[in-house]
Design an enzyme around this catalytic site. Structure first.
Site, PDB file in Angstrom:
ATOM      1  N   ASN A 170       0.837  -1.189   0.000  1.00 49.92           N
ATOM      2  CA  ASN A 170       0.000   0.000   0.000  1.00 49.92           C
ATOM      3  C   ASN A 170       0.872   1.238   0.000  1.00 49.92           C
ATOM      4  OD1 ASN A 170      -0.484   1.932   2.525  1.00 49.92           O
ATOM      5  ND2 ASN A 170       0.227  -0.055   3.297  1.00 49.92           N
ATOM      6  N   CYS A 207       6.770   4.601   8.573  1.00 46.43           N
ATOM      7  CA  CYS A 207       6.113   4.406   7.273  1.00 46.43           C
ATOM      8  C   CYS A 207       7.168   4.447   6.165  1.00 46.43           C
ATOM      9  CB  CYS A 207       5.082   5.496   7.039  1.00 46.43           C
ATOM     10  SG  CYS A 207       4.315   5.383   5.423  1.00 46.43           S
ATOM     11  N   LYS A 243       5.770   2.945  17.231  1.00 41.54           N
ATOM     12  CA  LYS A 243       5.633   1.910  16.195  1.00 41.54           C
ATOM     13  C   LYS A 243       6.869   1.884  15.317  1.00 41.54           C
ATOM     14  CE  LYS A 243       2.426   0.140  12.756  1.00 41.54           C
ATOM     15  NZ  LYS A 243       1.091   0.339  12.169  1.00 41.54           N
ATOM     16  N   GLY A 270       1.293  -9.490   9.176  1.00 39.76           N
ATOM     17  CA  GLY A 270       0.901 -10.735   8.524  1.00 39.76           C
ATOM     18  C   GLY A 270       0.028 -11.661   9.327  1.00 39.76           C
ATOM     19  N   SER A 329      -3.876  -6.196   7.179  1.00 41.23           N
ATOM     20  CA  SER A 329      -4.147  -6.776   5.858  1.00 41.23           C
ATOM     21  C   SER A 329      -5.170  -7.907   5.897  1.00 41.23           C
ATOM     22  CB  SER A 329      -2.847  -7.301   5.246  1.00 41.23           C
ATOM     23  OG  SER A 329      -1.903  -6.260   5.159  1.00 41.23           O
TER      24      SER A 329
END
Ligand SMILES: Cc1cc2nc3c(=O)[nH]c(=O)nc-3n(C[C@H](O)[C@H](O)[C@H](O)COP(=O)(O)OP(=O)(O)OC[C@H]3O[C@@H](n4cnc5c(N)ncnc54)[C@H](O)[C@@H]3O)c2cc1C
Ligand SMILES: Cc1cc2nc3c(=O)[nH]c(=O)nc-3n(C[C@H](O)[C@H](O)[C@H](O)COP(=O)(O)O)c2cc1C
Ligand code: FES
Lengths: 274, 303
Positions: free
Chosen positions: B68, B127, B163, B243, B265
């Protein structure tokens, strides 16, 4: 097939509908299988230009071909409208739900379209006229800024020839006043002229949100159930598959739960959004 | 079987958390995910100013995962103030994700969000596909993380999670920097990459931004190893993300050391009910294998 992977579509034919609107008939360039239902949409894109949702304006696949009718609204739509037969664009879809034609069976069908919102209603109009025995009375109420903006006017006039009172149109500014079925004014005024019991009818509407809101409010006043009024909603989309959350209305996603919603589900957001 | 956990004093009915950036734009949307069984939910990352994000297509899948490049589209911190004003009415805790380009911007957003009834704050410094942010903003170094974390720490009284990126061995140092900056917990990991998928018929990258962060099953082994390493290095609770699609995946991540698991996801692979399904699968597996509580599982792979 991966529903997120863009495929290639080939422009087969382009027709200019008016000053700023074109119909592009497409077919898939590399894969054969494709099917869709009226009301659904595709994400069409050009490399480096982005991608946006467009409803089908054709009723069904003909020799693998389908049509989108696109108004030039910004840079992507302008570029798509400049394509010519033989050009390629990227396509994902079809996504979203369909017009509830099954639910409409046996009832009067009121269709209210405004501006470019007439395009997604064209397949329903064609279907209803081709299967008239399945419905009660048909009313197609269409509005636009000028006569030139009344999409598919001649086609609809031909298709409804001999069915007086079926096709009623309004324009903000009239030029040829002699046409009795084209008035000056708002499309909502046409609702006063139809002669059916709203309780026995079902409404499909697509157009500017303000128009849809006034149409829905008036129909409810006339006695129609908010769950018998179906609106096709427009939101900026990113993923198109209910993953990112960017096209939401409340807890609903226009790309997956919609784009077509019963007004009853949308109504409570009407003051802020619709 | 009781799956409830404690995360920095926050009570979660189960360890599944909606990861940031998936369906988390509004309160209603978060409520819908909560009703699908998530133990907590995270907002889409919120920046100081509104952002429209990268051009479409923003998401594409391939046989082993998803890429993405959303580019942090969000209505900005002021709009968030209104949108999330009553976020404590949700049945589960809500974590606010605050993002910025400069360390001061992280702190400014965190300050605005702290005034709202969120349960915790998360700051992504990781990111891989947005200019000015995360890996493309120089945030993923020990110095930057220490500075961003301590500035945010000064502005928020909420439990603070940092994060981290899906990196190599250096994630251990990044986790220590977050701890030294005052973090209460670690979220590991963000998407890896960036990667690229090319449409060979069109001879062009598929994504509008061309490159995008890789998530989904392809990311899982990397995420599990990061969590494993961080668990050994710092004594902070970890939200393991990357995942996780099934109950088995969640248990694997918890055995590596995660106290809770983020799911992003898999909402695409299994739909919104993935949260209740993963919980059901965790329970069944625990029953079949004689486990009575999640505390026996967290960190179990470290022997
Ligand atoms: C389900 C669905 C079906 C659609 N079907 C059709 C169709 O059949 N035919 C058709 O012509 N169009 C259709 N649209 C609308 C179409 O997707 C847009 O016109 C298109 O995205 C414009 O892209 P652009 O890049 O050319 O314009 P842009 O440059 O992106 O913008 C066009 C205009 O929209 C405004 N705008 C920008 N961002 C926003 C925002 N977040 N919210 C509201 N307005 C904004 C801009 O200011 C500008 O005036 C549909 C939309 C949806 C959601
Ligand atoms: C579409 C999409 C959008 C994302 N947006 C964000 C975001 O705004 N902030 C953030 O911290 N992480 C974001 N992420 C990363 C996820 O939160 C998560 O860390 C990553 O996807 C790995 O988990 P998964 O494999 O379960 O998806 C996004 C991921 C995806 C797929
Ligand atoms: S466009 Fe992403 S959820 Fe609808």
């Amino acid at each position: 097939m991966n529903p997120l992977e863009p495929r290639r579509a080939l422009v087969r034919e382009k027709i200019q509908e008016n000053r700023e609107t074109y119909s592009l008939t497409l077919s898939l360039a590399d894969h054969d299988h494709f099917s869709y239902r009226p009301g659904q949409f595709n994400m069409l894109g050009l490399p480096g230009m982005g991608e946006a949702p467009f409803s089908f304006s054709s009723l069904h696949l003909e020799r693998g071909r389908f049509t989108h009718t696109i108004r030039e609204a910004g840079s992507l739509t302008r570029s798509i409208c400049q394509l010519a037969a033989g050009d390629i664009l990227s396509i994902r879809g079809p996504y979203g739900n369909e017009w509830p034609l099954e639910k409409a069976k046996g009832r009067h069908l009121i269709i209210v379209g405004g501006g470019i919102g007439i395009a997604p209603l064209r397949p329903v109009i064609r279907h209803a006229l081709g299967n008239g025995e399945e419905y009660g009375r048909l009313y197609f109420l269409l509005g636009a800024r000028t006569e030139d903006d009344l999409l598919f006017r001649e086609e609809f006039e031909k298709l409804t020839a001999g069915r007086d009172g079926t096709l009623l149109m309004t324009v903000d500014r009239g030029e040829k006043k002699e046409l009795s079925h084209i008035r000056e004014g708002l499309v909502t005024a046409l609702l006063d002229e139809i002669d059916v019991d709203p309780e026995e009818s079902i409404t499909f509407t697509c157009g500017p949100e303000l128009m849809m809101r006034f149409v829905a409010r008036q129909l409810i006043q006339m006695g129609q159930d908010p769950y018998d009024i179906f609106v096709s909603m427009e939101r900026r989309m990113k993923c198109g598959i209910a993953h990112c959350g960017h096209c939401q209305i409340g807890a609903m996603y226009v790309c997956k739960d919609g784009p077509i919603f019963p007004y009853g589900d949308i109504k409570r957001f009407a003051d802020t959004m619709l | 079987m009781d799956l409830s956990i404690d995360l920095c004093g926050i009570k979660l009915p189960n360890p599944t958390i909606l990861a940031s950036g998936v369906l988390g734009v509004s309160r209603c949307s978060l409520a819908r995910v909560a009703s699908c069984g998530a133990g907590a939910v995270t907002t889409k990352s919120i920046s100081l100013e509104p952002r429209s994000g990268h051009d479409n297509p923003c998401v594409v899948t391939y046989e082993a995962g998803m890429l993405n490049a959303m580019g942090y589209p969000n209505p900005g911190a002021e709009a968030a103030r209104e949108e999330f004003a009553a976020v404590d009415q949700l049945p589960v805790p809500v974590i606010a994700s605050a993002v910025g380009t400069e360390p001061e911007e992280f702190a400014a957003v965190a300050e605005i969000l702290t005034a709202l009834p969120f349960a915790a704050t998360e700051i992504p410094v990781s990111c891989p596909h947005t200019p000015g942010f995360g890996l493309m903003g120089g945030h993923a170094s020990t110095d930057a993380i220490r500075r961003i974390t301590s500035l945010v720490r000064d502005k928020t009284k909420l439990p603070l999670f940092v994060k981290l990126p899906a990196g190599g061995p250096e994630v251990v140092d990044l986790a220590k920097a977050a701890r030294d900056g005052g973090a209460d917990g670690i979220t590991a990991v963000n998407t890896i990459g960036p990667g690229m998928v090319i449409n060979i018929e069109a001879a062009r990258p598929v994504l509008g931004f061309k490159k995008g962060g890789v998530s989904g099953p392809a990311l899982r082994p990397v995420a599990v190893r990061c969590v494993y390493d961080i668990y050994e290095a710092v004594d902070l609770p970890i939200i393991g993300v990357g995942g996780i699609t099934t109950g088995r995946d969640a248990i694997e991540m918890m055995m590596a050391g995660a106290r809770a698991v983020g799911i992003g996801s898999a909402v695409y692979y299994r739909g919104m009910d993935v949260f209740s399904e993963v919980c059901r699968e965790i329970r069944t597996w625990m029953e079949d294998h004689g486990y009575e509580s999640l505390t026996e599982i967290v960190g179990a792979a470290h022997q």
